[in-house]
Design a protein around this motif. Structure first.
Motif, PDB file in Angstrom:
ATOM      1  N   ASP A 102       6.485   5.110  -1.618  1.00  6.29           N
ATOM      2  CA  ASP A 102       7.150   5.308  -0.562  1.00  6.29           C
ATOM      3  C   ASP A 102       8.543   4.311  -0.859  1.00  6.29           C
ATOM      4  OD1 ASP A 102       7.947   5.721   2.498  1.00  6.29           O
ATOM      5  OD2 ASP A 102       7.626   3.463   2.542  1.00  6.29           O
ATOM      6  N   SER A 103       9.653   4.756  -0.974  1.00  9.90           N
ATOM      7  CA  SER A 103      11.016   4.162  -1.127  1.00  9.90           C
ATOM      8  C   SER A 103      11.249   3.005  -0.365  1.00  9.90           C
ATOM      9  CB  SER A 103      11.887   5.131  -1.453  1.00  9.90           C
ATOM     10  OG  SER A 103      12.316   5.803  -0.672  1.00  9.90           O
ATOM     11  N   SER A 104      10.963   3.363   0.958  1.00 12.01           N
ATOM     12  CA  SER A 104      11.749   2.583   1.949  1.00 12.01           C
ATOM     13  C   SER A 104      10.750   1.048   1.900  1.00 12.01           C
ATOM     14  CB  SER A 104      11.590   2.916   3.114  1.00 12.01           C
ATOM     15  OG  SER A 104      10.445   3.365   3.703  1.00 12.01           O
ATOM     16  N   SER A 105       9.378   1.360   1.712  1.00 11.56           N
ATOM     17  CA  SER A 105       8.482   0.124   1.561  1.00 11.56           C
ATOM     18  C   SER A 105       8.635  -0.729   0.371  1.00 11.56           C
ATOM     19  CB  SER A 105       7.018   0.802   1.383  1.00 11.56           C
ATOM     20  OG  SER A 105       6.627   1.319   2.717  1.00 11.56           O
ATOM     21  N   MET A 106       9.250  -0.051  -0.596  1.00 10.38           N
ATOM     22  CA  MET A 106       9.647  -0.546  -2.019  1.00 10.38           C
ATOM     23  C   MET A 106      10.550  -1.387  -1.731  1.00 10.38           C
ATOM     24  SD  MET A 106       9.380   2.490  -4.626  1.00 10.38           S
ATOM     25  CE  MET A 106       7.752   3.614  -4.810  1.00 10.38           C
ATOM     26  N   ARG A 107      11.754  -0.927  -0.832  1.00  2.48           N
ATOM     27  CA  ARG A 107      12.873  -1.754  -0.316  1.00  2.48           C
ATOM     28  C   ARG A 107      12.550  -2.647   0.420  1.00  2.48           C
ATOM     29  NH1 ARG A 107      14.937   0.009   4.148  1.00  2.48           N
ATOM     30  NH2 ARG A 107      14.987   2.378   3.482  1.00  2.48           N
ATOM     31  N   ALA A 153       0.840  -1.416  -0.031  1.00  2.00           N
ATOM     32  CA  ALA A 153      -0.116  -0.052   0.014  1.00  2.00           C
ATOM     33  C   ALA A 153       0.791   1.246  -0.014  1.00  2.00           C
ATOM     34  CB  ALA A 153      -0.987  -0.085   1.206  1.00  2.00           C
ATOM     35  N   ARG A 154       1.959   1.349   0.928  1.00  2.07           N
ATOM     36  CA  ARG A 154       2.642   2.292   0.826  1.00  2.07           C
ATOM     37  C   ARG A 154       3.691   2.381  -0.219  1.00  2.07           C
ATOM     38  NH1 ARG A 154       2.625   0.687   6.231  1.00  2.07           N
ATOM     39  NH2 ARG A 154       4.440  -0.407   6.258  1.00  2.07           N
TER      40      ARG A 154
END
Length: 108
Positions: free
Chosen positions: A23-28, A17-18
């Protein structure tokens, strides 16, 4: 064990969702889940895809991870040139450890 599976499923849903909101940290974190098989089947190619998205969104941790993945051929063929590119981006973002990786690649 059920609690761990539930926690991973909750984390996965939250990160997705993020990540959809940029949100790049959620992608990471999604990349890490796929890389390590945490709550999802281990899938280095899917991990690579998420790390690229995060790096493109400016996440320097993902830039470092991508460099290492290209050095070691995880989820992608070994590619020192691509690794140098990701390490250069991470170094430009202020990550000192990226410079060490670039030096190691130059010595090889």
């Amino acid at each position: 064990m059920k609690n761990v599976a539930f926690a991973y499923s909750q984390a996965l849903a939250g990160y997705k969702a993020r990540a959809a909101r940029g949100d790049s940290s959620s992608m990471r974190n999604l990349g890490l889940m796929y890389l390590n098989g945490q709550g999802v089947p281990r899938n280095p190619r899917e991990a690579l895809r998420w790390f690229v998205k995060a790096a493109d969104a400016g996440d320097s941790d993902s830039m470092l991870i991508l460099g290492e993945m290209h050095v070691n051929g995880v989820g992608t063929p070994r590619n020192p040139d691509a690794a140098r590119g990701f390490f250069a981006r991470a170094a430009a973002a202020g990550r000192e450890e990226a410079r060490s990786w670039m030096e190691k690649l130059e010595r090889k």
